[in-house]
Design an enzyme around this catalytic site. Structure first.
Site, PDB file in Angstrom:
ATOM      1  N   LYS A 173      18.177  -7.759   0.367  1.00  0.00           N
ATOM      2  CA  LYS A 173      18.077  -7.618  -1.083  1.00  0.00           C
ATOM      3  C   LYS A 173      17.473  -6.243  -1.392  1.00  0.00           C
ATOM      4  O   LYS A 173      16.281  -6.011  -1.210  1.00  0.00           O
ATOM      5  CB  LYS A 173      17.188  -8.732  -1.664  1.00  0.00           C
ATOM      6  CG  LYS A 173      17.143  -8.690  -3.181  1.00  0.00           C
ATOM      7  CD  LYS A 173      15.692  -8.475  -3.583  1.00  0.00           C
ATOM      8  CE  LYS A 173      15.394  -8.038  -4.950  1.00  0.00           C
ATOM      9  NZ  LYS A 173      15.986  -6.843  -5.499  1.00  0.00           N
ATOM     10  N   GLU A 246       4.983  -3.747   4.330  1.00  0.00           N
ATOM     11  CA  GLU A 246       4.675  -2.305   4.252  1.00  0.00           C
ATOM     12  C   GLU A 246       4.448  -2.011   2.785  1.00  0.00           C
ATOM     13  O   GLU A 246       5.393  -1.933   1.997  1.00  0.00           O
ATOM     14  CB  GLU A 246       5.856  -1.472   4.771  1.00  0.00           C
ATOM     15  CG  GLU A 246       6.246  -1.742   6.209  1.00  0.00           C
ATOM     16  CD  GLU A 246       5.216  -1.265   7.206  1.00  0.00           C
ATOM     17  OE1 GLU A 246       4.420  -0.362   6.877  1.00  0.00           O
ATOM     18  OE2 GLU A 246       5.189  -1.810   8.325  1.00  0.00           O
ATOM     19  N   CYS A 280       5.396   6.344  -0.379  1.00  0.00           N
ATOM     20  CA  CYS A 280       4.200   5.563  -0.024  1.00  0.00           C
ATOM     21  C   CYS A 280       3.201   6.468   0.684  1.00  0.00           C
ATOM     22  O   CYS A 280       2.007   6.212   0.673  1.00  0.00           O
ATOM     23  CB  CYS A 280       4.586   4.387   0.858  1.00  0.00           C
ATOM     24  SG  CYS A 280       5.589   4.875   2.257  1.00  0.00           S
ATOM     25  N   GLU A 377      -2.709   3.501  -6.874  1.00  0.00           N
ATOM     26  CA  GLU A 377      -1.445   4.180  -6.553  1.00  0.00           C
ATOM     27  C   GLU A 377      -0.700   4.464  -7.862  1.00  0.00           C
ATOM     28  O   GLU A 377      -0.381   3.542  -8.620  1.00  0.00           O
ATOM     29  CB  GLU A 377      -0.586   3.299  -5.650  1.00  0.00           C
ATOM     30  CG  GLU A 377       0.667   4.024  -5.177  1.00  0.00           C
ATOM     31  CD  GLU A 377       1.590   3.138  -4.338  1.00  0.00           C
ATOM     32  OE1 GLU A 377       1.883   2.006  -4.748  1.00  0.00           O
ATOM     33  OE2 GLU A 377       2.041   3.610  -3.275  1.00  0.00           O
TER      34      GLU A 377
END
Ligand code: NAD
Length: 488
Positions: A173, A246, A280, A377
């Site tokens: 997905k 992750e 990331c 973040e």
């Protein structure tokens, strides 16, 4: 505009939902296609197809599976330029970076193809005579692979190639901001000869496709890359299965007073504004020694002002757009938060008025480690400078976050370098290089709330997608009892 399909059991078909959605080019805001809005019924069909196909695929010798991966690598290389242009059009990164995205998939396919001739277990001794002991790698079963949009070819490749070489089948997905890249990638793998049903692709919302995949009883493993919030829901809802996460990062670069400042400058610009800060591993904190702080700030501001925003397909563009309107709004909210918290805005801090989701490369200074702009973040082109007095303070600052993905130190003092390597809490430490630059034959992943301890890529990527089976062969011809028949 073309309406694209989903892949279930080797057939491209429409979703059971009857609904579709669009993916936009973030540089132009024009749609690039219409996609199936999959649902739980599509997931069910895809899982059953993967389950059936798994029984044959797991028995194909791993070197043969490797040959298919090698063909995939060749086809990816042949289509590298068109795929890279698609990456730029669908998610916005500049073309040289998009080529890197595709190259990472080629590298991973070649590396994992080779693993087909290894898949090492180990043999060892036994405490009993005439008994042989070893471990072998076995496939896990059907995998659910859920990916973000920021590396729309590379991240699927990090999951798909190790998943396949280990003998698993999967339901994939992709993110709804980059479904076309996923479709083109899977079509290339079909051409390479991955058998029907082994790969299934269902596009659609996280709640309607990702969540049912995660909860499905017949899925034995989940490999998820994305935000921490969704990662936490994955862990909560997955039940008893293997889960690899992750998640995000808030990566820092330490610049010591003995550093080569020109080198550090290149590293901060690349880490902070490469991929418009949407990695990331992006460097969003620059932890600078007080002695060189003013000089380094001047150097940075002057370089940032020269960065050219634009469509990533243009040679003249240094920084592309953000992924969507929400990302522009979120980035700007952090500019407001930073100002309110008392950090000093040195440059940027605005969305541009042009068409597309553009935000000026932004730099704050006088940031303290506990400010939200230094903790959370942002996933946009905002970098904050945090001044420190010495290495101990720099390392404490580096570690003062809940994430632990990538980190870097610029120094010419070997003692500083090794002290940082030893004490920084992160999955990756770079010395005299930016926070970006992983290679496929080394493991990748983070500590603390960046993940749950698994690693992708390298040999650890094989461990993520396989079970370890222990085998004892007793050829003594009698019942031998471990621990009991052994003399002290
Ligand atoms: P996201 O978490 O919003 O989405 C990731 C994927 O999860 C998408 O496919 C999404 O549709 C799906 N999803 C959403 N809700 C779900 C649910 N309830 N159940 C199952 N699936 C669901 O992340 P994003 O915005 O696509 O990507 C950006 C994030 O990814 C950032 O936090 C970034 O740091 C992280 N990221 C991490 C790595 C890494 O390797 N550590 C690499 C790239 C990106």
């Amino acid at each position: 505009m073309k309406t694209h399909k989903i892949l279930i059991d080797g057939k491209w078909r429409s979703s059971c939902s009857g609904k579709t959605f669009e993916s936009l080019n973030p540089a132009t805001e024009k749609p690039i296609g219409r996609f199936q809005s999959g649902n739980v019924d599509d997931v069910e069909k895809a899982v059953q197809a993967a389950k059936k196909a798994y029984e044959k695929w797991r028995k194909v010798p791993a070197p043969k599976r490797g040959l298919i991966l090698l063909r995939a690598a060749q086809l990816l290389r042949k289509n590298k330029e068109s795929l890279a242009r698609l990456v730029t059009q669908e998610m916005g990164k500049v073309l040289p970076e998009a080529r890197g995205d595709v190259q990472e998939a080629i590298d991973m396919a070649e590396y994992m193809a080779g693993e087909g001739r290894r898949l090492f277990g180990h043999t060892t001794t036994s405490e009993l005579p005439e008994k042989f002991s070893m471990t072998i790698k076995s496939p896990v079963g059907v995998y659910g692979l859920i990916t973000p949009w920021n590396f729309p070819i590379a991240i699927p490749a990090w999951k798909i190639f190790p998943c396949l070489i280990c003998g698993n089948s999967f339901v994939f997905k992709p993110a709804s901001d980059a479904p076309l890249c996923a479709i083109r990638f899977i079509q290339i793998l079909e051409k390479a000869g991955i058998p029907r049903g082994v790969m299934n692709l269902v596009t659609g919302p996280g709640s309607d496709v990702g969540a049912p995949i995660n909860k499905h009883e017949d899925i034995r493993g989940i490999s998820f890359t994305g935000s921490r919030d969704v990662g936490e829901s994955i862990i909560k809802d997955s039940g008893v299965k293997r889960v690899g996460l992750e998640l995000g990062g808030k990566n820092g670069i330490i610049v010591m007073d003995d550093a080569d400042l020109r080198l550090a400058l290149d590293g901060v610009i690349w880490g902070g504004y490469g991929t418009t800060g949407q990695r990331c591993t992006a460097a969003s904190r620059v932890i600078v020694h007080e002695k060189i702080r003013k000089k380094f700030e001047r150097m940075l501001v002057s370089r940032i002002r020269k960065l050219r925003l634009g469509n990533g397909l243009m040679k003249t563009t240094d920084v592309g757009p953000l992924i969507n309107r929400d990302a522009v709004d979120k980035t700007h909210q952090y500019t407001v938060i930073g100002k309110d918290e008392g950090a000093k805005l040195l440059c940027g801090g605005r969305a541009t008025k042009r068409k597309g989701f553009f935000y000026e490369p932004t730099l704050f200074t006088d940031t303290s480690p506990k400010m939200r702009i230094a903790q959370e973040e942002i996933f946009g082109p905002i970098v904050c400078i945090i001044p420190v007095r010495n290495l101990d303070q720099a390392i404490d600052t580096m570690n003062s976050i809940t994430y632990g993905l990538s980190s870097s130190i610029y120094t010419n003092d070997i003692k500083n370098a090794f002290t940082a390597i030893e004490n920084i809490e992160a999955g990756l430490v770079y010395v005299n290089s930016s926070t970006i630059g992983s290679e496929v034959h080394l493991p990748f992943g983070g500590v603390k709330k960046t993940g749950n301890g698994t690693r992708e890529a390298g040999i650890e990527g094989i461990n993520e997608f396989s079970e370890t089976k222990v085998v004892y062969v007793d050829y003594s011809g009698k019942l031998q009892k471990a621990q009991i028949d052994v003399e002290d």
